[in-house]
Scaffold this motif. Structure first.
Motif, PDB file in Angstrom:
ATOM      1  N   THR A   2       0.816  -1.190   0.000  1.00  0.00           N
ATOM      2  CA  THR A   2       0.000   0.000   0.000  1.00  0.00           C
ATOM      3  C   THR A   2       0.863   1.258   0.000  1.00  0.00           C
ATOM      4  N   THR A   5       4.306   5.606  -4.251  1.00  0.00           N
ATOM      5  CA  THR A   5       4.495   5.297  -5.653  1.00  0.00           C
ATOM      6  C   THR A   5       5.952   5.399  -6.056  1.00  0.00           C
TER       7      THR A   5
ATOM      8  N   MET B 129      -4.286  -1.593  -4.676  1.00  0.00           N
ATOM      9  CA  MET B 129      -3.976  -0.246  -4.196  1.00  0.00           C
ATOM     10  C   MET B 129      -4.480  -0.064  -2.765  1.00  0.00           C
ATOM     11  N   GLU B 133      -3.573   5.722  -1.890  1.00  0.00           N
ATOM     12  CA  GLU B 133      -3.204   5.683  -3.307  1.00  0.00           C
ATOM     13  C   GLU B 133      -4.443   5.888  -4.179  1.00  0.00           C
ATOM     14  N   ARG B 136      -5.560   9.499  -4.056  1.00  0.00           N
ATOM     15  CA  ARG B 136      -4.674  10.372  -4.831  1.00  0.00           C
ATOM     16  C   ARG B 136      -4.984  10.273  -6.326  1.00  0.00           C
ATOM     17  N   LYS B 137      -5.341   9.064  -6.762  1.00  0.00           N
ATOM     18  CA  LYS B 137      -5.527   8.866  -8.203  1.00  0.00           C
ATOM     19  C   LYS B 137      -6.980   8.972  -8.634  1.00  0.00           C
TER      20      LYS B 137
END
Lengths: 290, 275
Positions: A2, A5, B129, B133, B136-137
């Motif tokens: 998790t 990035t 994910m 995450e 954010r996306k």
């Protein structure tokens, strides 16, 4: 997984399709939470009452048993606060059968997903069991209210007994649920078996009648067998917590139920460990069998 | 589960390593006791087995894009499932590096009763994910899918195109290390198809490892330099995309001839007017 990035050092080679078990669940706990939420909504999807059904089902069961056994068969007269006695066993047994029923169907029910995307497959039965635990809460609230009305006063020992009883049922339900969900992929009979056993669970524990009736009817060895049932122990523990403090306190529980309860919990834990191993071995063939 | 390896490992530059992988399928003819006993009495086999993937050796370099080609039933999809971990090989070994996301049947993880918004979260989590995450996306996913107006509508009311756009968008935004794509480009409107193609090109330049299964040869020619042709579970060609495509076309022609031939044999009096 998790985490961020930013490309970290290149990860090592690994076997895809291995990554289940408790560690896999811990890593995917966010997904587990979403699955639980989805199933909570889906279980009573499209029904007028919605979540109300999780109140109606135990209420109807309770009424039927209370009228038939409590009033017509006069259990009311021999057991003080029979309503609380009955309901404290019922919430627990309902939780158990509900867990087993839902977990057994969990893998098959998610077949489209399992066939296409690799996820730790334990997620599905575990999510189902957690949903059942959520449905257990309203029953517990009603039970507490009923107990308070009939003069209940909690004590640490009583709450400890309830906790132990709940733990036995939860661990045992999860263990059997994992086993049944895995074998149900190969033999769909398990769905039927689990449903048929529901009636056995209901009547093989001292929930509708006191265990003393069994003691006075069956020979000694059969009583031993009856009392070795972890569900019977758990139900007695729940009655010890929610029912007995509100009564005159002259009811005799099976001797050594706390000790037996602890033994049952340890055995259930061992069964859960075995079930997790079996599930992990079986899950490699889920995608092709579904 | 992550094995550290010395930098001198022969697979240091590979994202997918397949060694002698075999996947055997069992076709069961009888399930119930009744059927089993009838078959046993008649001495007919209870099940047949066949190898859907048969001793495949394959390595894919990190950052390369590879096409898997073959006729229907040649084992492409099974091989892809072995790489994604949905299935495990009966013998041999499959290993991958990093996060694997599959675009195997777009929208597999979409739940019809949930809204578009909820599905972005659920499907994002299914594809690996975490919550932050996805948050954010989120906007990027919705923008790309062009489904802003229907975010709070259950997905079951979506058109097929919208459904597939959302599924594709979530999958490409997971930023996997290895991306497996199976027959995605078959649906959707031409405009979105072009957008997908562009996105895949972009990902390819971003160093992503991709394995693509598709029947759309022009697309594969654009995207891939290496093509692998499977036949009956075995690798029959592994080399430049152009040659792989030619081989596939030849296989298709042969099969057409064969089926046409058997049709002729079955109905000798029928004039051959069919196309």
């Amino acid at each position: 997984m998790t985490a961020g990035t930013a490309p970290p050092a290149p990860p090592g080679l690994r076997d895809p399709g291995r990554g289940g078990g408790a560690a896999g669940l811990a890593r995917r706990r966010y997904l587990l939470r979403l699955l639980v939420r989805r199933e909570l909504r889906a279980r009573y999807q499209g029904s007028l009452l919605g979540l109300g059904w999780s109140y109606v089902r135990p209420a109807v069961g309770f009424t039927v048993y209370f009228l038939a056994v409590g009033v017509f068969l006069r259990m009311n007269e021999s057991i003080e606060d029979f309503a609380v006695f009955l309901f404290s066993g019922m919430v627990l047994i309902n939780f158990f059968t509900d867990t087993l029923h839902a977990a057994t169907r969990a893998v098959r029910g998610n077949a489209p997903l399992i066939r296409k995307i690799y996820l730790p497959r334990e997620l599905f039965p575990v999510a189902s069991a957690l949903v059942s635990a959520v449905h257990f809460v309203p029953g517990l609230v009603i039970l507490t209210c009923g107990a308070v009305i009939s003069g209940w006063h909690p004590s640490p020992a009583a709450l400890g007994a309830a906790l132990l009883g709940f733990a036995i049922v939860a661990v045992l339900g999860m263990a059997l649920g994992l086993l049944c969900s895995a074998y149900n992929v190969f033999y769909r009979d398990f769905e039927q078996v689990v449903d048929v056993l529901g009636i056995v669970f209901t009547w093989s524990v001292p929930m509708i009648y006191p265990w003393t009736l069994v003691r006075d009817t069956l020979p000694g060895w059969a009583l031993e067998l009856y009392l070795a049932n972890p569900l019977a122990i758990a139900v007695s523990l729940f009655q010890r917590c929610f029912w007995s403090p509100g009564t005159a306190g002259d009811f005799e529980f099976p001797p050594g139920i706390v000790r037996d309860g602890l033994i049952a919990l340890v055995l259930a834990g061992a069964l859960l460990a075995v079930a997790a191993r079996v599930f992990d071995r079986k899950q490699t063939r889920f995608a092709e069998e579904l | 589960m992550t094995t550290t390896e010395p930098p001198s490992s022969p697979h240091a530059a590979h994202s997918i390593v397949i060694e002698a992988a075999t996947k055997r399928f069992t076709l069961r003819h009888a399930r119930s006791i009744r059927e089993i006993s009838i078959r046993a009495l008649r001495r007919r086999p209870l099940s047949d087995t066949f190898n859907a993937v048969d001793g495949v050796d394959l390595t894919v370099d990190t950052g390369s894009t590879v096409a898997l080609l073959g006729l229907n039933g040649s084992g492409k999809s099974t091989l892809l499932k072995l790489i994604s971990g949905v299935m495990t090989p009966d013998s041999g070994r499959v290993r991958v590096r990093g996060r694997v996301a599959g675009l195997i049947d777009v929208g597999a993880g979409l739940h019809p009763e949930l809204t578009g918004r909820e599905n972005v979260y659920l499907n994002g989590a299914i594809l690996g994910m975490g919550k932050e995450e996805i948050e954010r996306k989120f906007d990027a996913i919705v923008d790309f899918a062009e489904t802003e107006a229907f975010l709070d509508t259950p997905v079951k009311f979506y058109s097929a195109g919208m459904f597939m756009r959302l599924g594709f968008s979530i999958a490409v935004h997971t930023e996997p290390d290895v991306f497996l794509i199976d027959e995605v480009m078959a649906v959707g409107d031409p405009l979105f198809r072009r957008k997908c193609r562009q996105k895949l090109m972009e990902l390819r330049h971003g160093g992503l490892t991709m394995v693509i299964v598709a029947h759309d040869l022009p697309l594969l020619r654009d995207l891939c330099r290496r093509g692998i042709v499977l036949s009956e579970g075995r690798v029959v060609f592994d080399g430049p995309m152009e040659q792989a495509a030619d081989l596939l076309l030849e296989q298709r022609r042969n099969r057409q001839l064969r089926t046409a031939g058997s049709r002729l044999a079955a109905q000798p009096t029928q004039p051959t007017t069919s196309t």
